[in-house]
Design a protein around this motif. Sequence first.
Motif, PDB file in Angstrom:
ATOM      1  N   ALA A   1       2.162  11.733   6.779  1.00  0.00           N
ATOM      2  CA  ALA A   1       1.042  12.658   6.619  1.00  0.00           C
ATOM      3  C   ALA A   1      -0.214  11.895   6.196  1.00  0.00           C
ATOM      4  N   ILE A   2      -0.031  10.916   5.330  1.00  0.00           N
ATOM      5  CA  ILE A   2      -1.114  10.051   4.860  1.00  0.00           C
ATOM      6  C   ILE A   2      -0.645   8.619   5.093  1.00  0.00           C
ATOM      7  N   PRO A   3      -1.359   7.845   5.936  1.00  0.00           N
ATOM      8  CA  PRO A   3      -0.931   6.471   6.210  1.00  0.00           C
ATOM      9  C   PRO A   3      -0.955   5.595   4.955  1.00  0.00           C
ATOM     10  N   ALA A   4      -0.176   4.541   4.971  1.00  0.00           N
ATOM     11  CA  ALA A   4      -0.091   3.615   3.831  1.00  0.00           C
ATOM     12  C   ALA A   4      -1.334   2.726   3.805  1.00  0.00           C
TER      13      ALA A   4
ATOM     14  N   LYS B   1      -0.703  18.008  -5.420  1.00  0.00           N
ATOM     15  CA  LYS B   1      -0.698  19.185  -6.294  1.00  0.00           C
ATOM     16  C   LYS B   1      -1.753  20.150  -5.785  1.00  0.00           C
ATOM     17  N   ASN B   2      -1.338  21.392  -5.587  1.00  0.00           N
ATOM     18  CA  ASN B   2      -2.231  22.418  -5.040  1.00  0.00           C
ATOM     19  C   ASN B   2      -2.846  21.983  -3.719  1.00  0.00           C
ATOM     20  N   GLY B   3      -2.064  21.227  -2.944  1.00  0.00           N
ATOM     21  CA  GLY B   3      -2.484  20.827  -1.619  1.00  0.00           C
ATOM     22  C   GLY B   3      -3.419  19.637  -1.563  1.00  0.00           C
ATOM     23  N   ILE B   4      -3.697  18.991  -2.702  1.00  0.00           N
ATOM     24  CA  ILE B   4      -4.590  17.833  -2.699  1.00  0.00           C
ATOM     25  C   ILE B   4      -3.940  16.663  -3.428  1.00  0.00           C
ATOM     26  N   PHE B   5      -4.477  15.473  -3.200  1.00  0.00           N
ATOM     27  CA  PHE B   5      -4.024  14.282  -3.910  1.00  0.00           C
ATOM     28  C   PHE B   5      -5.259  13.437  -4.208  1.00  0.00           C
ATOM     29  N   ILE B   6      -5.083  12.515  -5.128  1.00  0.00           N
ATOM     30  CA  ILE B   6      -6.142  11.556  -5.445  1.00  0.00           C
ATOM     31  C   ILE B   6      -5.644  10.196  -4.986  1.00  0.00           C
TER      32      ILE B   6
ATOM     33  N   LYS C   1       0.852  -1.195   0.000  1.00  0.00           N
ATOM     34  CA  LYS C   1       0.000   0.000   0.000  1.00  0.00           C
ATOM     35  C   LYS C   1       0.884   1.240   0.000  1.00  0.00           C
ATOM     36  N   MET C   2       0.298   2.373  -0.392  1.00  0.00           N
ATOM     37  CA  MET C   2       1.041   3.629  -0.485  1.00  0.00           C
ATOM     38  C   MET C   2       0.574   4.634   0.551  1.00  0.00           C
ATOM     39  N   GLY C   3       1.504   5.505   0.947  1.00  0.00           N
ATOM     40  CA  GLY C   3       1.221   6.609   1.855  1.00  0.00           C
ATOM     41  C   GLY C   3       2.077   7.800   1.458  1.00  0.00           C
ATOM     42  N   ILE C   4       2.023   8.853   2.288  1.00  0.00           N
ATOM     43  CA  ILE C   4       2.776  10.072   1.978  1.00  0.00           C
ATOM     44  C   ILE C   4       3.482  10.581   3.230  1.00  0.00           C
ATOM     45  N   PHE C   5       4.781  10.876   3.093  1.00  0.00           N
ATOM     46  CA  PHE C   5       5.544  11.549   4.142  1.00  0.00           C
ATOM     47  C   PHE C   5       5.458  13.053   3.919  1.00  0.00           C
TER      48      PHE C   5
END
Length: 167
Positions: free
Chosen positions: A126-129, A138-143, A115-119
């Motif tokens: 910042a976003i768990p995997a 991008k512009n403070g959002i992700f999909i 699974k993927m997440g974000i540091f």
Amino acid sequence: MDRLLFIYTLLFLNFSSFAQNNDIWTSFPNKDTTLIGFKNKNGVVKIEPKFSGFTTARKFENIIAVTEEKNGKWESYYLTKAGKIVGRDSLFVFDNSPDCENEGFIRFTDRKTDKMGIFNAEGKIAIPAEYSNLTKVKNGIFIGLKDAKKNNGWRTFFLERRKRILN
């Protein structure tokens, strides 16, 4: 008056964003161009060349994916400007290149769960995997795509079509 206020606001935003990016480090190679390091805008070396060419980012803003050889083994991890190492062996790699920071965030992959997440820029999650796939911020959002099943859809399609053509 409204136009003047609008112009001042735009100028302020442009100058403030410029001021935030003035501490970007740039990469430079060692003498035989096998390793890269980073130096600041004044040419002061911040990190001696020790990372492999697999470290594709040429700018070091806050957090970067790196690969280096230690004791005959290759190690991959994310490195913050403060020197914090996070996400050992969890680099998100796409098209044979590790991810690059975007707006202070960088994607990672949990190899156990796939699974993927974000540091964030400090190397904190910042976003768990929990996602099957994520876009760059991008512009403070992700999909994010959650609970998706992997499938070789396009590859299967082309192989089936090729079989029909050849038979």
